[in-house]
Design an enzyme around this catalytic site. Structure first.
Site, PDB file in Angstrom:
ATOM      1  N   ASP A 185     -27.379 -96.387 -58.654  1.00  0.00           N
ATOM      2  CA  ASP A 185     -27.351 -95.693 -57.492  1.00  0.00           C
ATOM      3  C   ASP A 185     -25.180 -96.144 -57.105  1.00  0.00           C
ATOM      4  OD1 ASP A 185     -26.551 -96.093 -54.557  1.00  0.00           O
ATOM      5  OD2 ASP A 185     -27.726 -97.689 -54.039  1.00  0.00           O
TER       6      ASP A 185
ATOM      7  N   CYS B 296     -30.550-100.248 -47.387  1.00  0.00           N
ATOM      8  CA  CYS B 296     -29.054 -99.732 -47.237  1.00  0.00           C
ATOM      9  C   CYS B 296     -28.507-101.341 -46.404  1.00  0.00           C
ATOM     10  CB  CYS B 296     -28.649 -98.591 -46.834  1.00  0.00           C
ATOM     11  SG  CYS B 296     -27.150 -97.828 -46.964  1.00  0.00           S
TER      12      CYS B 296
ATOM     13  N   HIS C  98     -29.075 -93.771 -55.129  1.00  0.00           N
ATOM     14  CA  HIS C  98     -29.005 -94.584 -53.419  1.00  0.00           C
ATOM     15  C   HIS C  98     -30.820 -94.246 -52.747  1.00  0.00           C
ATOM     16  CE1 HIS C  98     -27.994 -97.160 -50.716  1.00  0.00           C
ATOM     17  NE2 HIS C  98     -27.495 -96.420 -49.875  1.00  0.00           N
TER      18      HIS C  98
END
Lengths: 162, 345
Positions: free
Chosen positions: B289, B133, B318
């Protein structure tokens, strides 16, 4: 005589059809909402809500800060900005200390790697009786004035220690 | 499912207590301000371990404990058992005094020093790095700015790097005409954790606010599912603020101006050139995601200068690709298989 099928078969779950229907409805709702939040209208709405909150709360926040600041000053107490500047200075000091610590570790590594083995040391002492306490340290790796003796250089930092 | 007292007890317990997460044994080897570098205690003898250490870098606004969720279902535990010398960089929770911290500070003050310590402790000058991320943004910037620092392998998980698609939900919400970033930061200093949590959940509101709890209700009589839900909920409800300077860069430089991909992102006066990345690259994309849609990670492989680069798509969301029930059979073996061949054992 017991029936093995009766033992292994699952009890009927009368709620299962309802649950399936509910899940189907949830999926459709989730899809619709995921699409709805990814629109200009939602973005405008959420931005407006946030802006309204920030605008309406600003006078209260400022008043609260002023009152708190004057109260702390009257009481001879440190304010938030004092703590913030102190914390920033501490963080900068930590950076410097970290660099110093790394340099010391590197120096200790160089010094310990240049310590002769017992065999080589015995040969060297036989060959020359003159050098008794100084170590064959690379002089360029040390600051002038620093003197490393055999005892101190033999210590290596414990792995994993800060 | 019938409503029995023990199930209500389970429900109350799960909703009001914290599950024991991040249990893999570790030691702190370095700290700076709020950041900590952990080293996980190896379980294999040295001759059976990969000589190259692996550094895990997670996002700034969540706890990295998701990488070590619970015993028996932990990516860290999996990698330690596979013979990796695993290090984790925990950014900690920024206070108001950290409101000016930017990507510049994280990538040029914190990361190089943590990596220096990791090299010292592990005794290896080469290393691998995994960014997830926003951690993937930081590792990418670092890799481009310090290509000669010994980075051999770079793994990017659900990396939000390409912001050219203006239909991304977060991008739309933070457009200049809808969102006044300066007003938010003037009011709060840092981006509050509650607002970040709301933003992440609002991307898929029905699943996050309703479906998640229905799933728990339906499975209250299944201890393994309850345990898993409890651990995930513990992590989900423990967010940290995002430093104001970093949040401003994320919104303005990346979401609005797509500077990283355009090659115009400046970090402490130096332009970040993705072509300078030479490390072997593995990009993992989560097909479902909502937070980092696949289009944000698909173009990185064509921009870097690495000769060895791989892109893998994995079904899941995610967080689900690394912490979901299927992760131990999909993402984790993919990472291990790719990394083992490149870790020099």
């Amino acid at each position: 005589m017991s029936n093995p099928e009766a033992k292994t078969s699952k009890p009927v779950d009368w709620l299962e059809p309802w649950r399936e229907m509910r899940n189907g409805y949830m999926d459709a709702w989730a899809k619709a909402m995921t699409g709805a939040v990814n629109t200009d209208a939602y973005s405008q709405f959420s931005g407006l809500m946030l802006d309204t909150y920030l605008t309406t709360s600003e006078p209260f926040r400022e008043a609260q800060q002023k009152i708190m600041l004057s109260t702390l000053e009257q009481m001879q107490m440190p304010t938030r900005s004092d703590f913030v500047s102190l914390a920033e200075r501490l963080a900068n000091l930590e950076l410097l200390l970290d660099d110093m610590s790394a340099k010391l570790s590197e120096m200790a590594r160089i010094v310990s790697s240049s310590v002769p083995t017992p065999e080589a040391e015995a040969e060297a002492s036989e060959a020359s009786k003159t050098s008794k306490s100084e170590l064959p340290v690379d002089p360029t790796s040390l600051k002038p004035g620093l003197k490393f003796t055999r005892k101190s250089s033999a210590r290596t930092p414990k792995k994993g220690s800060k | 499912m019938s409503c029995q007292p023990e199930m209500l007890h389970t429900l109350t317990k799960v909703l009001t207590t914290r599950a024991p997460i991040a249990q893999t044994p570790k030691e702190v080897v370095w700290t700076l301000n709020k950041a900590k570098l952990y080293r996980y205690i190896p379980v294999l003898p040295k001759k059976e371990r990969h000589p190259m250490p692996l550094l895990l870098v997670f996002a700034l606004m969540n706890r990295p404990s998701i990488l070590d969720l619970r015993p028996g279902h932990s990516f860290v535990e999996f990698m330690v058992k596979r013979g990796y010398d695993v290090y984790l960089l925990d950014w900690g929770s920024p206070g108001i005094e950290d409101k000016n911290l930017k990507f510049d500070d994280y990538t040029l003050d914190y990361m190089p020093r943590a990596i220096r310590k990791m090299k010292e402790v592990s005794g290896s000058t080469k290393f691998s790095m995994l960014g997830w991320c926003i951690g993937a943004i930081l590792t990418t910037i670092y890799s481009a700015l310090c290509p000669d620092d010994g980075l051999r392998n770079l793994i990017l998980l659900t990396a939000p790097l390409d912001f050219s698609n203006k239909k991304i939900t977060f991008g739309r919400w933070t457009e200049e005409r809808f969102f006044d970033v300066e007003k938010v930061l003037n009011a709060f200093g840092n981006m509050p954790a509650e607002m970040i949590e709301y933003g992440a959940k609002a991307l898929n509101p029905v699943q996050n606010y309703v479906g998640n709890y229905l799933r728990l209700w339906d499975n209250l009589d299944k201890p393994r599912i309850v345990e898993s839900w409890h651990a995930m909920n513990t992590w989900l409800t423990d967010n940290v603020p995002l430093a104001g300077g970093a949040f401003r860069q994320l919104v303005v430089d990346l979401y609005r101006e797509d500077r990283l991909m355009k090659g115009t992102l400046m970090i402490r006066g130096e332009r970040v050139q993705l072509s300078r990345i030479r490390a072997n690259l593995l990009t993992l994309i989560a097909e479902g995601d909502h937070i980092t849609p696949p289009c944000q990670s698909e173009t990185i492989n064509s921009k870097v200068g690495s000769s060895d680069k791989t892109m893998v798509r994995i079904p899941g969301g995610h967080i689900g690709i690394m912490a979901g029930s299927g992760a131990s059979k999909t993402a984790w073996p993919q990472i291990d298989g790719w990394l083992a061949d490149r870790s020099g054992r």
